[in-house]
Write a protein that holds these residues in place. Structure first.
Motif, mmCIF file in Angstrom:
data_model
loop_
_atom_site.group_PDB
_atom_site.id
_atom_site.type_symbol
_atom_site.label_atom_id
_atom_site.label_comp_id
_atom_site.label_asym_id
_atom_site.label_seq_id
_atom_site.Cartn_x
_atom_site.Cartn_y
_atom_site.Cartn_z
ATOM 1 N N VAL A 456 0.832 -1.204 0.000
ATOM 2 C CA VAL A 456 0.000 0.000 0.000
ATOM 3 C C VAL A 456 0.865 1.252 0.000
ATOM 4 C CG1 VAL A 456 -1.697 1.327 1.314
ATOM 5 C CG2 VAL A 456 -1.968 -1.137 1.084
ATOM 6 N N VAL A 457 1.967 1.242 0.755
ATOM 7 C CA VAL A 457 2.900 2.380 0.755
ATOM 8 C C VAL A 457 3.452 2.614 -0.641
ATOM 9 C CG1 VAL A 457 5.144 3.191 1.585
ATOM 10 C CG2 VAL A 457 3.535 2.152 3.185
ATOM 11 N N GLU A 458 3.834 1.538 -1.311
ATOM 12 C CA GLU A 458 4.382 1.658 -2.664
ATOM 13 C C GLU A 458 3.329 2.180 -3.640
ATOM 14 O OE1 GLU A 458 6.595 1.616 -6.085
ATOM 15 O OE2 GLU A 458 7.266 1.546 -3.992
ATOM 16 N N LEU A 459 2.098 1.709 -3.530
ATOM 17 C CA LEU A 459 1.033 2.184 -4.418
ATOM 18 C C LEU A 459 0.747 3.663 -4.187
ATOM 19 C CD1 LEU A 459 -1.473 -0.824 -4.261
ATOM 20 C CD2 LEU A 459 0.101 -0.247 -6.113
ATOM 21 N N THR A 460 0.780 4.085 -2.926
ATOM 22 C CA THR A 460 0.576 5.501 -2.610
ATOM 23 C C THR A 460 1.694 6.340 -3.213
ATOM 24 O OG1 THR A 460 -0.499 4.890 -0.542
ATOM 25 C CG2 THR A 460 0.257 7.159 -0.749
ATOM 26 N N LYS A 461 2.902 5.846 -3.135
ATOM 27 C CA LYS A 461 4.041 6.553 -3.729
ATOM 28 C C LYS A 461 3.851 6.707 -5.235
ATOM 29 C CE LYS A 461 9.068 6.205 -4.272
ATOM 30 N NZ LYS A 461 10.278 5.382 -3.964
ATOM 31 N N ARG A 462 3.360 5.667 -5.888
ATOM 32 C CA ARG A 462 3.122 5.745 -7.340
ATOM 33 C C ARG A 462 2.050 6.777 -7.662
ATOM 34 N NH1 ARG A 462 2.710 -0.686 -8.995
ATOM 35 N NH2 ARG A 462 4.777 -1.327 -8.259
ATOM 36 N N ARG A 463 0.979 6.812 -6.863
ATOM 37 C CA ARG A 463 -0.079 7.787 -7.102
ATOM 38 C C ARG A 463 0.438 9.214 -6.938
ATOM 39 N NH1 ARG A 463 -3.358 3.985 -3.893
ATOM 40 N NH2 ARG A 463 -4.634 2.786 -5.346
#
Length: 485
Positions: A456-463
């Motif tokens: 989830v942290v990585e997905l937030t970073k991508r967004r």
């Protein structure tokens, strides 16, 4: 200046922003989400428990004809379910991606369930009528259940809240199963002048409640979690990518197959066991309650169990308890009513744990799939879960009819000793084998709570990176949030 969902991009802190969609669901919304679970299982449990028996002993078609119907319907579902998942991802409506399907298909789906328990007057058209109505029911079930179950992944991203939400929904679902166990035996014998009319009228009442429940949930629940950052249109090959690259989803898929095959099989053949092995048709209502009632209580404790030992161990524990119950049932004589009920109750208790965790694990595979493929395809993920349930329906429907046909089962007649033994196997040892396979396969599941949060942290970073570049971020809520410059 850029905004995402009303939040200044410049104010985003990655260490905390990954929990932006860790929404705590309010009680009214949770109750509405649980209500559709109640209405759905009020109808679905009736179909799993009574349809095979209705077809062979009341509607009047042979076990071989039922087998052929179930098999062909599932072959079509292998195409229809992923296709519906793809359509669900591709189309967007004013009410949201998922809720519109729930609202507008509720009444057609209800009508299809009534037709399942409708017997035409002409024997010549019975088989054709059964095929048309059963396949139509399956397609409408898919159109309802994929959006309805996908909705939880869009309501919140908090894995603990998802567990609570889905455990409550399954608690309500099992209440629907209890309602089915109480209402169907009573209504089918008190409504209409024949069993055929009784079942039809009973299903009509249940279908009305079900339709209302879906429509209420569609109006009250909200979609919040954003879709993938990609601006590319949905691709039908995303179905293949999710199934081949999303390994946690594959393990969950097998566990769904095992758990639902177990439950549907012991539900559908229980009527035969009570009628012919125990020779106590008057206990059918109590038997159905034993199939559903013990599964309710563990659902209340699944969230606490998850916090203590994690989702994977909870899932394996539930399956193991059900396995023990089935073995106890298998070794109990037909006349040992107490031990038969205890064994069945233990199996149901373990299944309750399984229910509470299955639908809580599945949303986590949506994020994993997005992490691996770069595309958030909740509808596709849930279509594969729907397909697994359909396959379970097939296995749990075909295996008993093949076995009963092989041992010369006689509807409404006196059964041979080999037939009674086969009915015992179908109620215990055979579903236990499916559970054992599920335990062995799911033991390899590796998406832990810690790993999920890292994703989830990585997905937030991508967004956030996409926002800095001025890429639109779609939301599944009514009000789409975009990046403003």
């Amino acid at each position: 200046m850029k905004f995402i969902g009303g939040i200044h991009v410049s104010s985003i802190n990655l260490t905390t922003d990954h929990k932006r969609y860790y929404v705590k669901i309010k009680s009214g919304e949770k109750v509405a989400y649980g209500f559709w679970g109640f209405g759905s299982d009020l109808v679905f449990q009736t179909i799993t428990i009574y349809l095979t028996f209705f077809y062979t002993d009341i509607f009047g078609i042979s076990p071989a004809q039922v087998t052929a119907l179930f098999l062909v319907a599932r072959i079509w579902d292998a195409i229809n379910d992923p296709l519906m998942g793809a359509i669900c991802e591709k189309l967007h409506f004013k009410m949201g991606k998922y809720r519109s399907w729930m609202f507008y298909l509720a009444i057609p789906y209800g009508i299809s369930t009534i037709l399942l328990f409708t017997t035409p007057n002409s024997p010549a058209v019975k088989v054709v009528f059964a095929w048309v109505t059963y396949i139509a029911f399956g397609m409408l079930f898919t159109g309802m259940i994929i959006p309805a179950t996908s909705l939880s992944s869009s309501m919140t991203q908090d894995p603990v809240e998802r567990t609570s939400l889905n455990s409550f929904r399954m608690f309500c679902s099992q209440l629907g199963g209890v309602g089915c166990s109480i209402l169907v035996p009573y209504l089918s014998t008190h409504l209409g002048s024949t069993p055929k009319q009784g079942y039809q009228f009973a299903m009509a009442i249940l279908a009305i409640i079900m339709a209302i429940s879906f429509m209420v949930a569609a109006k009250v629940c909200q979609e919040r979690v954003p879709e993938t950052n990609s601006e590319e249109p949905f691709r039908f090959r995303d179905v293949f990518e999710q199934f081949t690259k999303n390994k946690p989803l594959l393990f969950v898929f097998v566990l769904y197959l095992a758990a639902y095959t177990f439950n549907i099989m012991v539900s559908s053949v229980g009527t035969y066991f009570v009628t012919y092995n125990m020779k106590r048709g008057d206990l059918l209502g109590t038997w159905s309650l034993t199939q559903t009632l013990p599964s309710i209580f563990p659902l209340l404790f699944v969230p606490a169990m998850v916090r203590r030992i994690g989702k994977k161990k909870v899932a394996l524990l539930g399956a193991a308890i059900s396995l023990i119950g089935m073995l106890m049932f298998f070794f109990s004589p037909d006349t040992a009513f107490t031990w038969l009920f205890i064994g069945k109750g233990i199996g149901s208790f373990g299944y309750g744990i399984e229910l509470g965790i299955l639908w809580s694990i599945l949303p986590d595979t949506v994020e994993y799939g997005e992490y691996i493929t770069g595309r958030r395809c909740a509808g596709v993920v849930y279509s594969l879960a729907s397909l697994s349930i359909k396959i379970s329906l097939t296995i749990a429907g075909i295996v008993p009819t093949i076995v009963l046909d092989a041992v010369n089962y006689v509807p409404n007649g006196v059964q041979t000793e080999s037939c009674l033994t086969a009915i015992r196997f179908l109620n215990s040892l055979i579903p236990a084998i499916f559970l054992l396979i599920g335990i062995i396969v799911f033991s390899r599941y590796s998406l832990t709570e810690k790993r999920f949060e890292e994703i989830v942290v990585e997905l937030t970073k991508r967004r956030n990176e996409a926002a800095d570049k001025g890429v639109t971020v779609k939301l599944t809520s009514q009000t789409n949030a975009s990046v403003d410059k």
